[in-house]
Write an enzyme that holds these catalytic residues in place. Structure first.
Site, PDB file in Angstrom:
ATOM      1  N   PRO G   9      34.934  33.093  39.695  1.00  0.00           N
ATOM      2  CA  PRO G   9      36.264  32.734  40.190  1.00  0.00           C
ATOM      3  C   PRO G   9      36.737  33.595  41.356  1.00  0.00           C
ATOM      4  O   PRO G   9      36.572  34.820  41.330  1.00  0.00           O
ATOM      5  CB  PRO G   9      37.164  32.950  38.976  1.00  0.00           C
ATOM      6  N   ASN G  10      37.320  32.946  42.340  1.00  0.00           N
ATOM      7  CA  ASN G  10      37.950  33.581  43.495  1.00  0.00           C
ATOM      8  C   ASN G  10      36.968  34.113  44.521  1.00  0.00           C
ATOM      9  O   ASN G  10      37.387  34.543  45.598  1.00  0.00           O
ATOM     10  CB  ASN G  10      38.915  34.709  43.058  1.00  0.00           C
ATOM     11  N   ARG G  17      40.327  37.127  50.936  1.00  0.00           N
ATOM     12  CA  ARG G  17      40.823  37.694  49.680  1.00  0.00           C
ATOM     13  C   ARG G  17      40.843  39.220  49.732  1.00  0.00           C
ATOM     14  O   ARG G  17      39.788  39.840  49.766  1.00  0.00           O
ATOM     15  CB  ARG G  17      39.890  37.244  48.552  1.00  0.00           C
ATOM     16  N   TYR G  22      37.560  43.731  49.289  1.00  0.00           N
ATOM     17  CA  TYR G  22      36.336  42.933  49.161  1.00  0.00           C
ATOM     18  C   TYR G  22      35.615  42.703  50.480  1.00  0.00           C
ATOM     19  O   TYR G  22      34.569  42.064  50.500  1.00  0.00           O
ATOM     20  CB  TYR G  22      36.676  41.585  48.512  1.00  0.00           C
ATOM     21  N   ASN G  73      27.565  37.276  40.174  1.00  0.00           N
ATOM     22  CA  ASN G  73      28.809  38.026  40.325  1.00  0.00           C
ATOM     23  C   ASN G  73      29.854  37.133  39.668  1.00  0.00           C
ATOM     24  O   ASN G  73      30.351  36.194  40.283  1.00  0.00           O
ATOM     25  CB  ASN G  73      29.142  38.249  41.806  1.00  0.00           C
ATOM     26  N   ALA G  76      36.091  38.007  37.646  1.00  0.00           N
ATOM     27  CA  ALA G  76      36.925  38.428  36.525  1.00  0.00           C
ATOM     28  C   ALA G  76      36.314  38.109  35.162  1.00  0.00           C
ATOM     29  O   ALA G  76      36.628  38.768  34.171  1.00  0.00           O
ATOM     30  CB  ALA G  76      38.305  37.770  36.636  1.00  0.00           C
ATOM     31  N   GLU G  97      23.406  41.724  37.495  1.00  0.00           N
ATOM     32  CA  GLU G  97      24.845  41.630  37.711  1.00  0.00           C
ATOM     33  C   GLU G  97      25.208  42.333  39.020  1.00  0.00           C
ATOM     34  O   GLU G  97      24.814  43.477  39.238  1.00  0.00           O
ATOM     35  CB  GLU G  97      25.579  42.300  36.544  1.00  0.00           C
ATOM     36  N   HIS G  99      28.362  43.290  41.848  1.00  0.00           N
ATOM     37  CA  HIS G  99      29.795  43.343  42.200  1.00  0.00           C
ATOM     38  C   HIS G  99      29.945  43.922  43.601  1.00  0.00           C
ATOM     39  O   HIS G  99      29.212  44.860  43.954  1.00  0.00           O
ATOM     40  CB  HIS G  99      30.587  44.205  41.218  1.00  0.00           C
ATOM     41  N   ARG G 106      37.648  51.306  39.538  1.00  0.00           N
ATOM     42  CA  ARG G 106      38.838  50.461  39.671  1.00  0.00           C
ATOM     43  C   ARG G 106      39.756  50.554  38.444  1.00  0.00           C
ATOM     44  O   ARG G 106      39.677  51.516  37.698  1.00  0.00           O
ATOM     45  CB  ARG G 106      38.406  49.022  39.963  1.00  0.00           C
TER      46      ARG G 106
END
Lengths: 146, 146, 146, 146, 146, 146, 146, 146, 146, 146, 146, 146
Positions: G9-10, G17, G22, G73, G76, G97, G99, G106
């Protein structure tokens, strides 16, 4: 058969270090007694004390191919050191964790041992006798396997 | 000097109970060996096994004035029983906690012992030999005091 | 094939015990129904109820070599008893945990089951019917294996 | 009487999905068996599988006034989805939570079910048979009420 | 000025969904009232309801450059959805979190809102009126800034 | 209808107190605006500010039979005071909790409100406007009931 | 060899964004670069982005027998989704995975990854380059095995 | 009116059991005093002590229809026993929890009482007098209701 | 002998305050009864109620050299106030904590008492009678010591 | 550009240390490969391994003004060492954390990294290749900035 | 330069309050010494003690524009009071937290200070001297800034 | 009288190490100032800095019989080191814990000090002046005792 006996920080002060808690025997007294028991059991013991975690790791690394087992009283590092536990796993030497006092009857921060999870056995609360019992127990265990 | 040796739930099944974990010696084997060691140490041992927590409490109460110390492997009750710990305090008998396996290397619910906080000493992971070591250690400790 | 059906503390009072919660059937009613189902499934059932944890342990120990499986509603002991779970492991008898109520919709202290981790299956919230479903399920599972 | 049978993410892969864990029966096999049992019990079953949480919510909303009860194996959403639980409450349809494996004997993140708190009953660990048992149990429960 | 009003899972059932808790007004009633208020405030409202988390994310993404603010009642997703919060941050649209009930007086799993940490403001417990208050508050806030 | 508006510690300093966080309006400004809105809504407002928890309790006790509802911004006491919550319950006066900032987007110790669990509604993050919205919402709620 | 590259998502909004966090590269930029690297490594890449958790699950299910590995990735959903992890296990496709940001530096809710426990490897904090590194690493790992 | 007075593990040792903590009165002394008070209050008391949890459950079950209330000092079981609490609920007998010491001023594991949540009242720290106060209080409470 | 009886916030409202929970007796009723009992026991009682924590501290400080003991029902402050506990320690006055309701059967935030750890004894759940029992118990305890 | 590559306790044993977990490549093999990659990237690498936490700190301090970045695999210290993280901050050298295994799929005590919070990026689970990827990634990141 | 020195609950009893813990100096002794030091440092001190949290808040509010800094020993309120911390922030007066005893070596509930997070500096364990050191330190710090 | 001043890891970099946080004074500056103060107080100071935990332990052991007290800023080890605390206990030297920054206002992992529990006093947040205050305070305390 060779068994290493490793002691961690502040155990060099035994005898004068909070004697009401840790007893009046010195590390030399304990080592002398362990040498006698080792002779009786027909094994060799190799003894060392270090105040540093890294130095203990280095000592353990040096056991590879030279020792069949170890006793360790890692003192304050027992409660947090993953590096010491990893070192034993890296050289594949089975170890018994020894404590002079019953750590489960002391302050909360001493009731957890990071080392215990990787140990063959744990013995605590017998004072200086605990090392001797641990040596007898470990030798018996290793002999049973061999 | 008389030392009680108490075993808790399911220890009557030793030898056939999950032998990969608890070994192949029966409770009778362990008791026979303990009697030999007791003879060598010139002490008497008194042995019992109970599946019930209340029955263990009653056994401990009966030690008042008859035993100078005890070994206890309370099995599953070790991790939760305040009543057993209270019973030892009530009759003022020092005890050593014994486990066949290294409970600190097992499932999370076995890594805490409620009994350990009241014990003189704790010994675990040596299998059947642990009882013998515990007996030697306790007798040495009590003799040193006397 | 023999299946043991064990009930723990206060289940002897079923029918009068908080009926809004546990229903109006007595333990005898449930047992009668289980015998009928057992006959249909061509298995034997053996039924017992105990208020004591140690007594339940002893009952389970007696299943060794005599029962191929068990249903247990250990009542309040479900949430804390490691000794009962150990007993099943010791005699190597697979068991299904049964509860009359949906324990996950009750008070926080009933939402965790110590027994569940060692069980083959868990069934709760069906009231008295749950025993019958558990018996059918367990027999089917054991038959599939055999 | 109509009973919905809802399956969540990855259950469409049953039969090939980690068969050592989830078994070799496909969802089609389970559904065929459920239709047989439904016929025997004289109820209708309505079957669906969705990978999305929102899609499951929409499916449940559609049950209002059409189904008297539901079985749900929400797979991974079982452990976190309040939306699914809310959907059942919104349409006032009683449901039984089903799992193929005994979730209480698996990884920690699978030992809690958010759905269980709103369910009539929970059944897990019986593999494919569990759906059948759940259907029988739910129909019996609903019939007893009606 | 355009304000989006987004509703999450099960809010399409308002009016019939647990009316003792959520009231008897339907989502259409609430939307009609919001349109009236919007007219009074001279802003446009854009209304949507989705059962899926991903669909809500997509709706929010579509607000970029088209809406100056949003009201969201994400229902059950409020308590866990980082994706919805991220979507608002990604399109840089300030939002007010609205709940019909006072979530802080409900079950523990509803007392934490993941969305609240990213919101401009939170309003809950006023029932259907809460949307209107939120719209007035948000428009006032945005006007003050502009 | 009479509505009490109570403010807790440090809210007397509004306007000069960390204005980046709490805004530049003084408590007098907020009260003036509330009196206007009250006139519009045809209700009376009664305003007070106290730095002490006990003094707030005493103020609330005095509302019995005199006020039909209350707004409270208890400031730092919101997060811990059971006494204030008890006082409202004791005099049976429904209240709305108001905060200038969105407490859920602030430091961890401000994210929990002890008062919220007893409140009718909660509103936070709208700055000074929040009081006005709360007054409108509470009057609407009370009118709907009456 | 075919490697799937999945984004959650996103991530379709990359470039606009929160670019300070990012970066300014779009997903198309990243995909173009990945296709180049894939050509260099002589593998095929298959790219997809979804806002919905269920849609990601469906995408992963479609990889069975078509892809030898995956980069994901999950945005969320990384922090909570057991369904995505289960989908990879169900189709037996190893995954890395990825990111863009260092999630461990974070907010607390982003420091735990549910996906990481099932991954072959984890890479985070390198921005857009991370995908390329992950692809190189995964191909090297899979080649070493084959 | 008949009031049962139940004592749990190790309370049979009162008088000699850690007298600095529990006092020098024996259980017989306490019972004698309770009989006197009972006579004064014109009620009957029925007294029992058990070391086993199951035995206490059985004792409580036997109160159904015979006793109108109970005092219980369940000793160490107070802190963990759901079975005892369930037994009182099953026979619907109101009980007062009594402790000789102030359990809230003792070791952490004694500061929580599982029994307290089901009790009518709790009294602790008054030593042997506590039983008498509890009897007076319970009789007054029951009389007020009757 | 003089015994202070201190009551905390909202206890001045007894009789009208949530009577289903706290009963219909007023604080004046309780005080009248306490004066009667005091006369019977030949001690003096000194009574006070305060809504403020600081005011209670000041009241307790004033007991130095004037009172031999105290009863305190600190209401909502019981669960958090270290200052009140410190005040009793500072003036060395032993106190009994009294609650009308059984706080251990109420909401989670009322199940812990900060005061209890410093108290001589705790009594709760007997309603208004509890004060009388506490007075009798405290006087008996103090007399036994003197 | 100079990049330091630091390895912590027990990494000197790579190749023989639990090879099923850590692989069969020695640290010398990894370093040789890194020198090749460094040459390709036109940067210098400086390599070191230490068993002691203090020695690692000293090594990092020596990087000030000499290295533009670092890779660190701090082994067991990764999970607890604030001193190593502080050292990097003190000399203002950006670092990438590298692990051979996927630490998030290992024992709980290895799933948290204290170093990660201060790192530029984290890479784990790729085995020996991970160092190479980390070097490429770090050089790319530093070049992009410069 | 004017420095306020504020003392919280029970500090007015210094000298007689648990002197083994808090020493034999009275608050007047400490204040006299502080005045001497203030004269030496050429600053003014303003001294106050309050038992109430609200009263302390009011005292702090009164420092705005009149004091450049403050010492505060808030006694028991140190561990919980957000209102006092907020008051200092509201009037923008830097403060040093002082404790007579080393609170980190006392009971768990005293080891956390809510005030510390907003303080310039913390000093504890030096007894009465601590105030003097704090005054010297604060004046030095403020002078360095000015 | 001789006072040791020990500094832990990274404190040798003071002056250049994150000066916004730790200030611009070097350790040499601080030591020079301490020597001046020592001269004024007529005591000797002995200064050392170590990056290793074991080296700090060894330094502390060497104080036995040579120093009457110590100041320690153990840097990052403050938060975890039991070995350093044990060393002070072993040689029976009272120590004051010093930090340049207010550790209670920093990241969560720095808010707990393992050393604080064994210290005489703690002082933090005064920057370099803190050492001087600590020295004055410790000398005053030791002089008062002697």
């Amino acid at each position: 058969m060779r068994i290493a006996v490793l002691n961690g920080p502040n155990l060099n002060l035994l005898g004068t270090r909070e004697p009401a808690l840790y007893g009046r025997q010195t590390l030399a007294d304990i080592e002398a007694r362990l040498r006698d028991v080792a002779r009786e059991l027909n094994v060799e013991v190799e003894l060392a004390q270090e105040n540093g975690e890294g130095e203990l790791v280095t000592r353990i690394q040096a056991l590879r191919g030279r020792a069949q087992g170890a006793l360790i009283n890692a003192g304050a590092y027992s409660h947090t050191s993953l590096a010491i536990r990893d070192a034993f796993a890296a050289v594949d030497v089975p170890y018994v964790e020894v404590h002079l006092t019953n750590i489960f009857a002391r302050e909360p921060e001493r009731r957890h041992s990071t080392l215990a999870g990787g140990a063959v056995a744990v013995i605590c609360g017998f004072g200086a006798i605990g090392y001797e019992l641990a040596l007898r127990g470990l030798v018996a265990k290793l002999s049973a396997r061999g």
